[in-house]
Design a protein around this motif. Structure first.
Motif, PDB file in Angstrom:
ATOM      1  N   ASP A 193     -17.265   2.939   1.943  1.00 48.37           N
ATOM      2  CA  ASP A 193     -16.389   3.021   2.774  1.00 48.37           C
ATOM      3  C   ASP A 193     -15.654   1.812   4.235  1.00 48.37           C
ATOM      4  O   ASP A 193     -15.581   1.499   4.703  1.00 48.37           O
ATOM      5  CB  ASP A 193     -16.309   4.133   3.655  1.00 48.37           C
ATOM      6  CG  ASP A 193     -15.857   6.019   3.027  1.00 48.37           C
ATOM      7  OD1 ASP A 193     -15.205   5.577   1.832  1.00 48.37           O
ATOM      8  OD2 ASP A 193     -16.284   6.763   3.180  1.00 48.37           O
TER       9      ASP A 193
ATOM     10  N   ASP B  57     -17.388  -0.809   2.818  1.00 49.06           N
ATOM     11  CA  ASP B  57     -16.398  -2.015   1.913  1.00 49.06           C
ATOM     12  C   ASP B  57     -15.046  -1.863   2.118  1.00 49.06           C
ATOM     13  O   ASP B  57     -14.525  -3.246   2.305  1.00 49.06           O
ATOM     14  CB  ASP B  57     -17.069  -1.993   0.592  1.00 49.06           C
ATOM     15  CG  ASP B  57     -18.338  -2.946   0.403  1.00 49.06           C
ATOM     16  OD1 ASP B  57     -19.149  -3.014   2.064  1.00 49.06           O
ATOM     17  OD2 ASP B  57     -19.122  -1.986  -0.614  1.00 49.06           O
ATOM     18  N   LEU B  58     -14.166  -0.397   2.095  1.00 50.01           N
ATOM     19  CA  LEU B  58     -12.799  -0.903   2.582  1.00 50.01           C
ATOM     20  C   LEU B  58     -12.020  -0.926   3.626  1.00 50.01           C
ATOM     21  O   LEU B  58     -11.056  -1.867   3.817  1.00 50.01           O
ATOM     22  CB  LEU B  58     -12.721   0.514   1.810  1.00 50.01           C
ATOM     23  CG  LEU B  58     -12.310   1.143   0.431  1.00 50.01           C
ATOM     24  CD1 LEU B  58     -12.245   2.388  -0.054  1.00 50.01           C
ATOM     25  CD2 LEU B  58     -11.621  -0.168  -0.500  1.00 50.01           C
ATOM     26  N   LEU B  59     -13.170  -0.231   4.233  1.00 46.57           N
ATOM     27  CA  LEU B  59     -12.801  -0.796   6.175  1.00 46.57           C
ATOM     28  C   LEU B  59     -12.985  -2.041   6.449  1.00 46.57           C
ATOM     29  O   LEU B  59     -12.147  -3.024   6.644  1.00 46.57           O
ATOM     30  CB  LEU B  59     -13.947  -0.181   6.822  1.00 46.57           C
ATOM     31  CG  LEU B  59     -13.436  -0.381   7.935  1.00 46.57           C
ATOM     32  CD1 LEU B  59     -12.443   0.532   8.727  1.00 46.57           C
ATOM     33  CD2 LEU B  59     -14.470   0.258   9.316  1.00 46.57           C
ATOM     34  N   LYS B  60     -14.180  -3.124   5.971  1.00 47.57           N
ATOM     35  CA  LYS B  60     -14.046  -4.450   6.162  1.00 47.57           C
ATOM     36  C   LYS B  60     -12.889  -5.464   5.478  1.00 47.57           C
ATOM     37  O   LYS B  60     -11.640  -5.884   5.816  1.00 47.57           O
ATOM     38  CB  LYS B  60     -15.053  -4.939   5.427  1.00 47.57           C
ATOM     39  CG  LYS B  60     -16.308  -5.047   6.163  1.00 47.57           C
ATOM     40  CD  LYS B  60     -17.838  -5.321   5.328  1.00 47.57           C
ATOM     41  CE  LYS B  60     -18.990  -4.749   6.614  1.00 47.57           C
ATOM     42  NZ  LYS B  60     -20.485  -5.415   5.261  1.00 47.57           N
ATOM     43  N   LEU B  61     -12.932  -4.537   3.939  1.00 46.10           N
ATOM     44  CA  LEU B  61     -11.629  -5.318   3.105  1.00 46.10           C
ATOM     45  C   LEU B  61     -10.103  -4.724   3.600  1.00 46.10           C
ATOM     46  O   LEU B  61      -9.265  -5.729   3.757  1.00 46.10           O
ATOM     47  CB  LEU B  61     -11.148  -4.268   2.181  1.00 46.10           C
ATOM     48  CG  LEU B  61     -10.071  -4.659   0.666  1.00 46.10           C
ATOM     49  CD1 LEU B  61     -10.139  -6.334   0.610  1.00 46.10           C
ATOM     50  CD2 LEU B  61     -10.386  -4.299  -0.100  1.00 46.10           C
ATOM     51  N   GLU B  62     -10.005  -3.782   4.528  1.00 44.78           N
ATOM     52  CA  GLU B  62      -8.558  -3.624   5.107  1.00 44.78           C
ATOM     53  C   GLU B  62      -8.713  -3.884   6.383  1.00 44.78           C
ATOM     54  O   GLU B  62      -7.665  -4.999   6.874  1.00 44.78           O
ATOM     55  CB  GLU B  62      -8.992  -1.667   5.324  1.00 44.78           C
ATOM     56  CG  GLU B  62      -7.445  -1.468   6.692  1.00 44.78           C
ATOM     57  CD  GLU B  62      -7.833   0.185   6.209  1.00 44.78           C
ATOM     58  OE1 GLU B  62      -6.395   1.120   6.776  1.00 44.78           O
ATOM     59  OE2 GLU B  62      -8.534   0.765   6.430  1.00 44.78           O
ATOM     60  N   GLN B  63      -9.553  -4.305   6.983  1.00 43.44           N
ATOM     61  CA  GLN B  63      -9.883  -5.954   8.430  1.00 43.44           C
ATOM     62  C   GLN B  63      -9.080  -6.369   8.051  1.00 43.44           C
ATOM     63  O   GLN B  63      -8.509  -7.492   8.413  1.00 43.44           O
ATOM     64  CB  GLN B  63     -11.503  -5.434   9.047  1.00 43.44           C
ATOM     65  CG  GLN B  63     -11.346  -3.594   9.857  1.00 43.44           C
ATOM     66  CD  GLN B  63     -12.831  -4.093  10.380  1.00 43.44           C
ATOM     67  OE1 GLN B  63     -13.403  -5.064   9.847  1.00 43.44           O
ATOM     68  NE2 GLN B  63     -12.872  -3.207  11.096  1.00 43.44           N
ATOM     69  N   ARG B  64      -9.682  -7.375   6.944  1.00 42.73           N
ATOM     70  CA  ARG B  64      -9.804  -8.505   6.760  1.00 42.73           C
ATOM     71  C   ARG B  64      -8.186  -8.693   5.898  1.00 42.73           C
ATOM     72  O   ARG B  64      -7.173 -10.071   6.158  1.00 42.73           O
ATOM     73  CB  ARG B  64     -10.434  -9.346   5.464  1.00 42.73           C
ATOM     74  CG  ARG B  64     -10.251 -10.149   5.100  1.00 42.73           C
ATOM     75  CD  ARG B  64     -10.798 -11.082   5.743  1.00 42.73           C
ATOM     76  NE  ARG B  64     -10.523 -12.803   5.040  1.00 42.73           N
ATOM     77  CZ  ARG B  64     -10.200 -13.600   6.015  1.00 42.73           C
ATOM     78  NH1 ARG B  64      -8.920 -13.704   6.798  1.00 42.73           N
ATOM     79  NH2 ARG B  64      -9.873 -15.215   5.416  1.00 42.73           N
ATOM     80  N   VAL B  65      -7.286  -7.747   5.581  1.00 37.85           N
ATOM     81  CA  VAL B  65      -5.533  -7.532   4.972  1.00 37.85           C
ATOM     82  C   VAL B  65      -5.236  -7.982   6.266  1.00 37.85           C
ATOM     83  O   VAL B  65      -3.931  -8.474   6.194  1.00 37.85           O
ATOM     84  CB  VAL B  65      -5.603  -6.316   3.976  1.00 37.85           C
ATOM     85  CG1 VAL B  65      -3.854  -6.033   3.827  1.00 37.85           C
ATOM     86  CG2 VAL B  65      -6.458  -6.739   2.729  1.00 37.85           C
ATOM     87  N   ASP B  66      -6.030  -7.314   7.113  1.00 35.23           N
ATOM     88  CA  ASP B  66      -4.612  -6.927   8.255  1.00 35.23           C
ATOM     89  C   ASP B  66      -4.729  -8.118   9.000  1.00 35.23           C
ATOM     90  O   ASP B  66      -3.946  -8.594   9.957  1.00 35.23           O
ATOM     91  CB  ASP B  66      -5.108  -6.026   9.497  1.00 35.23           C
ATOM     92  CG  ASP B  66      -5.030  -3.973   9.290  1.00 35.23           C
ATOM     93  OD1 ASP B  66      -4.203  -3.987   7.913  1.00 35.23           O
ATOM     94  OD2 ASP B  66      -5.615  -3.855   9.552  1.00 35.23           O
TER      95      ASP B  66
END
Length: 77
Positions: free
Chosen positions: A11, A13-22
């Motif tokens: 979770d 890792d996914l949150l970090k990835l989502e933030q990076r994509v944003d």
């Protein structure tokens, strides 16, 4: 192995990835706006340059015509 820790880690890792994509989307949007602005500025400057070149050529031809008239007056005297 504890599935809670694995799930939490996934979770995170996914949150970090989502933030990076944003962040990347935001950066791309900002760069797109900046690019459009720079292109508009470039078009304006190109038009200004063309107008200045035209004015310079007109002034040059007028000065050359004056010089020709002055030379004609000199030789007529």
């Amino acid at each position: 192995m504890d599935t809670t820790n694995t799930s939490t880690s996934a979770d995170n890792d996914l949150l970090k990835l989502e933030q990076r994509v944003d962040e990347l989307i935001s950066t791309c949007t900002q760069l797109g706006e900046e690019n459009r602005s720079l292109k508009a500025q470039q078009e304006k400057l190109v038009a200004e340059r063309a107008a200045l070149i035209e004015k310079t050529e007109l002034a040059r031809s007028r000065v050359e015509a004056m010089i020709t008239r002055l030379k004609a007056l000199e030789s007529g005297s």
